[in-house]
Design an enzyme around this catalytic site. Structure first.
Site, PDB file in Angstrom:
ATOM      1  N   GLU A  42       0.848  -1.184   0.000  1.00 18.03           N
ATOM      2  CA  GLU A  42       0.000   0.000   0.000  1.00 18.03           C
ATOM      3  C   GLU A  42       0.885   1.237   0.000  1.00 18.03           C
ATOM      4  O   GLU A  42       1.733   1.403   0.883  1.00 18.03           O
ATOM      5  CB  GLU A  42      -0.911   0.016   1.226  1.00 18.03           C
ATOM      6  CG  GLU A  42      -1.951  -1.082   1.217  1.00 18.03           C
ATOM      7  CD  GLU A  42      -2.870  -1.055   2.421  1.00 18.03           C
ATOM      8  OE1 GLU A  42      -3.849  -1.818   2.430  1.00 18.03           O
ATOM      9  OE2 GLU A  42      -2.605  -0.271   3.360  1.00 18.03           O
ATOM     10  N   GLU A  53      -5.259   8.804  10.194  1.00 16.39           N
ATOM     11  CA  GLU A  53      -3.903   8.429  10.570  1.00 16.39           C
ATOM     12  C   GLU A  53      -3.530   8.932  11.960  1.00 16.39           C
ATOM     13  O   GLU A  53      -3.935  10.007  12.386  1.00 16.39           O
ATOM     14  CB  GLU A  53      -2.893   8.982   9.554  1.00 16.39           C
ATOM     15  CG  GLU A  53      -3.316   8.865   8.103  1.00 16.39           C
ATOM     16  CD  GLU A  53      -3.551   7.443   7.629  1.00 16.39           C
ATOM     17  OE1 GLU A  53      -3.271   6.502   8.380  1.00 16.39           O
ATOM     18  OE2 GLU A  53      -4.033   7.272   6.503  1.00 16.39           O
TER      19      GLU A  53
END
Length: 277
Positions: A42, A53
């Site tokens: 990824e 995140e």
């Protein structure tokens, strides 16, 4: 190789932000992960507001943006990579929607360009399944997969909508909250995997895996693979802060990759087999 084919054995799926801390070093780091046994990689296309995140990856996004990473630079990065594993773009919907010349149809130019450079699919954390129709249609047109993130709290009706549109693999959130390396594996991981047993698509568990032991435990619980981001980004960040040579950092990444891949494979041996009569 398709994304689903990459899960023929327990898969190790690492994440790095493309261009962190700079274009050339990042190329070396991604290629090191491939050497270490990555089955799918990824690649993060940085966005200025990475809401899914934790601090570790947020800082990676900052370094990448400061290094000049843009969507077009990202596509150049993918074209330059010398790896033989499927690559997935992890980014936010705004970048996909806005890409392309003025007056062009939203979403399609980004997906078309992604297909041109050899990407195999997308993970878009801020895109609800209810609004994914245009991207799903474009992915179908250009032969790319669309991966959704399933959390322990994902409601049944929403899960159904995700699973109607998902392809490639499902990103199973091992813990609630934002990404980041943890010291243990949530007990709810097995419960979430059990909810997904009825769906014929690989299940890869992420959000907090940082060691071979954790990778083994997750696969033993029924996962088809593990996704690891923050633990790898930590290595990049530490090397950058210390001024370490890129080849030294690459060796560290490759070493952890081998540990994580070995753990995932070992976990398969611990999965319950068919009952004997």
């Amino acid at each position: 190789m398709s994304l689903e084919d990459a899960f023929d054995e327990p898969a190790f799926v690492p994440y790095l932000a493309a261009g962190d801390p700079d274009f050339e070093s990042s190329l070396a780091y991604v290629e090191a992960l491939a050497r270490g046994g990555a089955d799918v990689i990824e690649l993060g296309l940085p966005f200025s507001e990475p809401i899914a995140e934790g601090p570790t990856i947020q800082q990676a996004v900052v370094r990448s943006l400061e290094g000049g990473m843009t969507p077009e630079r990202f596509f150049e990065f993918v074209e330059t990579l010398d790896v033989d594993v499927p690559l997935v773009c992890m980014t936010y919907y705004n970048l996909i929607y806005q890409y392309g010349p003025a007056g062009s149809q939203p979403v399609v130019p980004f997906v078309e360009r992604a297909a041109e450079v050899g990407l195999k699919g997308f993970v878009v954390p801020d895109l609800p399944a209810e609004e994914a129709g245009p991207l799903r249609e474009a992915c179908d047109e250009y032969g790319l997969d669309l991966v959704f993130i399933v959390a322990p709290t994902t409601a049944g009706d929403r899960l159904e909508r995700m699973m109607e549109q998902v392809s490639g693999y499902v990103y199973v959130q091992a813990r609630l909250g934002v990404t980041g390396a943890r010291e243990d594996v949530s007990d709810r991981t097995a419960e979430t995997l059990a909810r997904l047993e009825a769906y014929d698509v690989p299940k890869a568990v992420g959000f907090g895996i940082s060691s071979g032991e954790q990778a083994e435990a997750v696969v033993a619980a029924g996962a088809d693979g593990v996704i690891v981001g923050s633990a790898l980004v930590d290595i990049v960040a530490e090397g950058h802060e210390n001024g370490d040579a890129p080849d030294v950092v690459a060796d560290r990444l490759e070493s952890l990759a081998r540990e994580l891949k070995s753990g995932a494979v070992a976990g398969k041996q611990r999965q319950p087999g068919p009952e004997r009569t």
